[in-house]
Design an enzyme around this catalytic site. Structure first.
Site, PDB file in Angstrom:
ATOM      1  N   ASP A 139     -20.029  60.111   0.174  1.00 46.21           N
ATOM      2  CA  ASP A 139     -18.903  59.876   1.074  1.00 46.21           C
ATOM      3  C   ASP A 139     -19.384  58.905   2.147  1.00 46.21           C
ATOM      4  OD1 ASP A 139     -16.969  59.988   3.113  1.00 46.21           O
ATOM      5  OD2 ASP A 139     -16.451  62.060   2.648  1.00 46.21           O
ATOM      6  N   SER A 186     -10.369  42.266   2.119  1.00 46.34           N
ATOM      7  CA  SER A 186      -8.973  42.128   1.688  1.00 46.34           C
ATOM      8  C   SER A 186      -8.384  40.850   2.270  1.00 46.34           C
ATOM      9  CB  SER A 186      -8.149  43.330   2.163  1.00 46.34           C
ATOM     10  OG  SER A 186      -6.764  43.115   1.994  1.00 46.34           O
ATOM     11  N   TYR A 221      -4.846  49.476   8.618  1.00 49.76           N
ATOM     12  CA  TYR A 221      -5.545  49.022   7.411  1.00 49.76           C
ATOM     13  C   TYR A 221      -5.946  47.556   7.546  1.00 49.76           C
ATOM     14  CZ  TYR A 221      -6.274  47.469   2.610  1.00 49.76           C
ATOM     15  OH  TYR A 221      -6.801  46.902   1.472  1.00 49.76           O
ATOM     16  N   LYS A 257      -9.843  45.910   7.667  1.00 51.72           N
ATOM     17  CA  LYS A 257     -10.343  44.919   6.712  1.00 51.72           C
ATOM     18  C   LYS A 257     -10.766  43.629   7.419  1.00 51.72           C
ATOM     19  CE  LYS A 257     -10.105  47.183   2.849  1.00 51.72           C
ATOM     20  NZ  LYS A 257     -11.327  47.437   2.041  1.00 51.72           N
TER      21      LYS A 257
END
Length: 254
Positions: free
Chosen positions: A63, A138, A151, A155
């Site tokens: 993790d 991304s 998000y 990124k």
């Protein structure tokens, strides 16, 4: 860099883009592919081994949100077994702007921590041999999907971190480049939560536009690995691999 006979660690190598990329990697004949992922998938591991029986594929549960010390301990086990590691791929990511802290922890902090941990073994200032890092970021790091600002920001942070790693290569001996997929048809994008529910249909709206398959993305990912260009910002979109020229608006002059 030729993948053949290399030792590769792939964080999140069993996910949507990750699994197809793992398939393409084993076809290229590395010596070892070590997959670190949160959820074990024995069927996928068996499939990867069957694709190329000459490649040793191993799995460790991991993790990315654990402390750096725990990651270092795991990497110590891996390095003791393999002796050398040539490439680290940081691929963990979630897309759910309801989970603000976890999004940042997985998409950004996890990448930083895993990278920090492997420096213990690679940094040439400590007598290490150097290495290569490929961080999956991304296209939202270029221009945000504004309905998922958490998000997108995570990124963008990962991309900035990767760019800095590349500039630090003369000091550390560790090179780095970013992999920036466009909208790819994975379970991640079929249904996800926007920030404060500003657009409940954001996933559906994205899929109304041209997308790429995970296989197309994976095949271009392997091409980027083989190109092995320190500081490269690779855009993997609509089945194409594009080298992005970053526009500099400010310079620290140091």
């Amino acid at each position: 860099m030729a993948i053949a006979n290399k030792n590769i660690i792939f964080v999140a190598g069993l996910g949507g883009i990750g699994l197809d990329t793992s398939r393409e990697i084993v076809k290229s004949g590395p010596k070892n592919l070590v997959i670190l992922d949160r959820i074990e998938n024995p069927t996928a591991i068996a499939e990867l081994k069957a694709i190329n029986p000459k490649v040793t594929v191993t799995f460790y549960p991991y993790d990315v949100t654990v402390p750096v010390a725990e990651t270092t301990k795991l990497l110590k086990t891996i390095f003791a077994k393999l002796k050398t590691v040539d490439l680290l791929i940081n691929g963990a990511g979630i897309l759910d702007d309801h989970q603000i802290e976890r999004t940042i922890a997985v998409n950004f902090t996890g990448t930083v921590n895993t990278t920090t941990a492997i420096m213990e073994f690679w940094d040439k200032r400590k007598g290490g041999p150097g290495g290569v890092i490929a961080n999956i970021c991304s296209v939202t790091g270029f221009n945000a999907i504004y309905q998922v600002p958490v998000y997108s920001a995570s990124k963008a942070a990962a991309l900035s971190f990767t760019n800095s790693l590349a500039r630090l290569a003369p000091i550390t001996g560790v090179t780095a480049y970013s992999i920036n997929p466009g909208i790819t048809r994975t379970p991640l994008v079929h249904k996800f939560n926007s920030w404060l529910d500003v657009e409940p249909r954001v996933g559906e709206l994205l899929l109304e536009h041209p997308t790429q398959t995970t296989l197309e993305c994976a095949q271009n990912f392997v091409k980027a690995i083989e190109a092995n260009q320190n500081g490269a910002i690779w855009q993997l979109d609509l089945g194409r691999l594009i080298s992005v020229e970053w526009t500099k608006h400010w310079d620290s002059h140091i």
